[in-house]
Design a protein around this motif. Structure first.
Motif, PDB file in Angstrom:
ATOM      1  N   LYS A  31      -7.092 -15.442 -12.777  1.00 24.29           N
ATOM      2  CA  LYS A  31      -6.223 -14.276 -12.909  1.00 24.29           C
ATOM      3  C   LYS A  31      -5.627 -13.981 -11.531  1.00 24.29           C
ATOM      4  CE  LYS A  31      -6.234  -9.468 -14.441  1.00 24.29           C
ATOM      5  NZ  LYS A  31      -7.103  -8.349 -14.865  1.00 24.29           N
ATOM      6  N   THR A  32      -4.305 -14.035 -11.449  1.00 20.77           N
ATOM      7  CA  THR A  32      -3.615 -13.978 -10.160  1.00 20.77           C
ATOM      8  C   THR A  32      -2.721 -12.741 -10.042  1.00 20.77           C
ATOM      9  OG1 THR A  32      -3.613 -16.379 -10.039  1.00 20.77           O
ATOM     10  CG2 THR A  32      -2.023 -15.236  -8.647  1.00 20.77           C
ATOM     11  N   LYS A  33      -2.858 -12.057  -8.906  1.00 20.79           N
ATOM     12  CA  LYS A  33      -2.024 -10.888  -8.616  1.00 20.79           C
ATOM     13  C   LYS A  33      -0.901 -11.293  -7.667  1.00 20.79           C
ATOM     14  CE  LYS A  33      -0.815  -6.660  -8.773  1.00 20.79           C
ATOM     15  NZ  LYS A  33      -0.233  -6.214 -10.036  1.00 20.79           N
ATOM     16  N   THR A  34       0.337 -11.012  -8.025  1.00 22.58           N
ATOM     17  CA  THR A  34       1.466 -11.251  -7.130  1.00 22.58           C
ATOM     18  C   THR A  34       1.540 -10.092  -6.145  1.00 22.58           C
ATOM     19  OG1 THR A  34       2.704 -12.413  -8.840  1.00 22.58           O
ATOM     20  CG2 THR A  34       3.973 -11.534  -6.991  1.00 22.58           C
ATOM     21  N   VAL A  35       1.574 -10.434  -4.856  1.00 19.50           N
ATOM     22  CA  VAL A  35       1.704  -9.434  -3.799  1.00 19.50           C
ATOM     23  C   VAL A  35       2.985  -9.764  -3.046  1.00 19.50           C
ATOM     24  CG1 VAL A  35       0.646  -8.458  -1.729  1.00 19.50           C
ATOM     25  CG2 VAL A  35      -0.805  -9.189  -3.633  1.00 19.50           C
ATOM     26  N   ASP A  36       3.983  -8.889  -3.175  1.00 18.24           N
ATOM     27  CA  ASP A  36       5.295  -9.205  -2.624  1.00 18.24           C
ATOM     28  C   ASP A  36       5.773  -8.238  -1.544  1.00 18.24           C
ATOM     29  OD1 ASP A  36       5.660  -7.076  -4.306  1.00 18.24           O
ATOM     30  OD2 ASP A  36       7.053  -8.112  -5.640  1.00 18.24           O
ATOM     31  N   SER A  37       4.866  -7.385  -1.058  1.00 18.94           N
ATOM     32  CA  SER A  37       5.242  -6.509   0.056  1.00 18.94           C
ATOM     33  C   SER A  37       3.996  -6.079   0.820  1.00 18.94           C
ATOM     34  CB  SER A  37       6.001  -5.275  -0.442  1.00 18.94           C
ATOM     35  OG  SER A  37       5.100  -4.320  -0.963  1.00 18.94           O
ATOM     36  N   GLN A  38       4.195  -5.753   2.082  1.00 20.83           N
ATOM     37  CA  GLN A  38       3.092  -5.271   2.909  1.00 20.83           C
ATOM     38  C   GLN A  38       2.543  -3.949   2.372  1.00 20.83           C
ATOM     39  OE1 GLN A  38       1.497  -6.619   5.424  1.00 20.83           O
ATOM     40  NE2 GLN A  38       2.798  -8.383   5.822  1.00 20.83           N
ATOM     41  N   ASN A  39       3.360  -3.218   1.626  1.00 18.05           N
ATOM     42  CA  ASN A  39       2.939  -1.919   1.087  1.00 18.05           C
ATOM     43  C   ASN A  39       2.368  -2.007  -0.324  1.00 18.05           C
ATOM     44  OD1 ASN A  39       3.841  -0.597   3.432  1.00 18.05           O
ATOM     45  ND2 ASN A  39       5.937  -0.593   2.649  1.00 18.05           N
ATOM     46  N   HIS A  40       2.170  -3.209  -0.836  1.00 17.71           N
ATOM     47  CA  HIS A  40       1.646  -3.349  -2.200  1.00 17.71           C
ATOM     48  C   HIS A  40       0.290  -2.646  -2.290  1.00 17.71           C
ATOM     49  CE1 HIS A  40       0.140  -5.081  -5.884  1.00 17.71           C
ATOM     50  NE2 HIS A  40       1.355  -5.552  -6.123  1.00 17.71           N
ATOM     51  N   PRO A  41       0.062  -1.831  -3.325  1.00 18.20           N
ATOM     52  CA  PRO A  41      -1.185  -1.064  -3.410  1.00 18.20           C
ATOM     53  C   PRO A  41      -2.452  -1.932  -3.520  1.00 18.20           C
ATOM     54  CG  PRO A  41       0.105  -0.831  -5.428  1.00 18.20           C
ATOM     55  CD  PRO A  41       0.969  -1.542  -4.432  1.00 18.20           C
ATOM     56  N   LEU A  42      -2.332  -3.157  -3.993  1.00 18.53           N
ATOM     57  CA  LEU A  42      -3.506  -4.034  -4.120  1.00 18.53           C
ATOM     58  C   LEU A  42      -3.479  -5.182  -3.108  1.00 18.53           C
ATOM     59  CD1 LEU A  42      -3.863  -4.316  -8.010  1.00 18.53           C
ATOM     60  CD2 LEU A  42      -5.015  -2.753  -6.448  1.00 18.53           C
ATOM     61  N   ARG A  43      -2.692  -5.050  -2.042  1.00 15.50           N
ATOM     62  CA  ARG A  43      -2.511  -6.150  -1.083  1.00 15.50           C
ATOM     63  C   ARG A  43      -3.840  -6.731  -0.601  1.00 15.50           C
ATOM     64  NH1 ARG A  43      -2.028  -6.792   4.515  1.00 15.50           N
ATOM     65  NH2 ARG A  43      -2.139  -4.554   4.862  1.00 15.50           N
ATOM     66  N   THR A  44      -4.826  -5.905  -0.314  1.00 14.48           N
ATOM     67  CA  THR A  44      -6.114  -6.419   0.158  1.00 14.48           C
ATOM     68  C   THR A  44      -7.268  -6.113  -0.786  1.00 14.48           C
ATOM     69  OG1 THR A  44      -6.533  -4.436   1.473  1.00 14.48           O
ATOM     70  CG2 THR A  44      -5.413  -6.273   2.583  1.00 14.48           C
ATOM     71  N   SER A  45      -7.004  -5.404  -1.879  1.00 16.03           N
ATOM     72  CA  SER A  45      -8.095  -4.995  -2.785  1.00 16.03           C
ATOM     73  C   SER A  45      -7.995  -5.600  -4.178  1.00 16.03           C
ATOM     74  CB  SER A  45      -8.125  -3.466  -2.893  1.00 16.03           C
ATOM     75  OG  SER A  45      -6.909  -2.983  -3.446  1.00 16.03           O
ATOM     76  N   TRP A  46      -7.159  -6.617  -4.369  1.00 16.64           N
ATOM     77  CA  TRP A  46      -6.942  -7.251  -5.665  1.00 16.64           C
ATOM     78  C   TRP A  46      -8.239  -7.768  -6.302  1.00 16.64           C
ATOM     79  CZ3 TRP A  46      -8.461 -12.239  -4.941  1.00 16.64           C
ATOM     80  CH2 TRP A  46      -8.411 -12.719  -3.630  1.00 16.64           C
ATOM     81  N   ALA A  47      -9.156  -8.312  -5.506  1.00 17.74           N
ATOM     82  CA  ALA A  47     -10.404  -8.863  -6.066  1.00 17.74           C
ATOM     83  C   ALA A  47     -11.244  -7.763  -6.705  1.00 17.74           C
ATOM     84  CB  ALA A  47     -11.195  -9.603  -4.997  1.00 17.74           C
ATOM     85  N   ALA A  48     -11.307  -6.610  -6.074  1.00 12.03           N
ATOM     86  CA  ALA A  48     -12.071  -5.482  -6.616  1.00 12.03           C
ATOM     87  C   ALA A  48     -11.436  -4.959  -7.900  1.00 12.03           C
ATOM     88  CB  ALA A  48     -12.168  -4.370  -5.582  1.00 12.03           C
ATOM     89  N   ASP A  49     -10.182  -5.291  -8.122  1.00 10.91           N
ATOM     90  CA  ASP A  49      -9.468  -4.850  -9.317  1.00 10.91           C
ATOM     91  C   ASP A  49      -9.508  -5.906 -10.422  1.00 10.91           C
ATOM     92  OD1 ASP A  49      -8.133  -2.363  -9.963  1.00 10.91           O
ATOM     93  OD2 ASP A  49      -6.301  -3.529 -10.259  1.00 10.91           O
ATOM     94  N   GLY A  50     -10.344  -6.943 -10.250  1.00 10.81           N
ATOM     95  CA  GLY A  50     -10.540  -7.938 -11.299  1.00 10.81           C
ATOM     96  C   GLY A  50      -9.719  -9.203 -11.199  1.00 10.81           C
ATOM     97  N   TYR A  51      -9.028  -9.418 -10.092  1.00 10.19           N
ATOM     98  CA  TYR A  51      -8.235 -10.626  -9.923  1.00 10.19           C
ATOM     99  C   TYR A  51      -9.039 -11.698  -9.175  1.00 10.19           C
ATOM    100  CZ  TYR A  51      -4.262  -7.927 -11.493  1.00 10.19           C
ATOM    101  OH  TYR A  51      -3.409  -7.160 -12.258  1.00 10.19           O
TER     102      TYR A  51
END
Length: 146
Positions: free
Chosen positions: A96-116
């Motif tokens: 499961k992959t999260k696209t991060v397309d900006s430095q201000n993305h809310p899950l830029r560094t916390s995507w794993a904790a959100d299930g990705y």
């Protein structure tokens, strides 16, 4: 293609480490056990000393970085070259992959904790000066050296 298509994949190393890989990964550089999903060929740039350690002991996730903790790989070999003179070819199961397309993305560094399982920066992005694609994989077990 990178992890964005959500196809799972794996990772590998060149023939320089073939003998070492055989002892660590078994015949053909394949880790004993199942690796479900469709592997994606990607690259990991590092130093030659780190490449030997990776071949012996496996990948260790970083504790931080642009996308947070994980192992950084890219479908763009030139992007991998930005990180070292030794390029490991790998097969990655991105999951499961999260696209991060900006430095201000809310899950830029916390995507794993959100299930990705991984985070993907698309090519042509404005997050890094080169604009090259990159993927961070939380679990090093999703990565295998070719």
């Amino acid at each position: 293609f990178d992890c964005k298509d959500k196809i799972e994949g794996s990772v590998g190393v060149g023939s320089v480490f073939g003998a070492l890989l055989g002892s660590v990964f078994g015949a053909g550089g394949v880790v004993v056990g199942l690796m479900p999903g469709h592997p994606r060929k990607m690259y990991h740039g590092t130093s030659s000393a780190n490449a030997v350690s990776i071949a012996r002991y496996g990948f260790r996730p970083s504790t931080g970085g642009m996308l947070g903790a994980g192992v950084y790989v890219s479908a763009d070999e030139n992007k991998a070259r930005e990180y070292g003179d030794t390029i490991l070819t790998v097969q990655v199961r991105c999951g499961k992959t999260k696209t991060v397309d900006s430095q201000n993305h809310p899950l830029r560094t916390s995507w794993a904790a959100d299930g990705y399982d991984s985070a993907w920066v698309p090519p042509g992005n404005t997050m890094v000066a080169s604009g090259r694609t990159e993927t961070c994989v939380a679990d090093p077990g999703r990565i295998r050296i070719e």
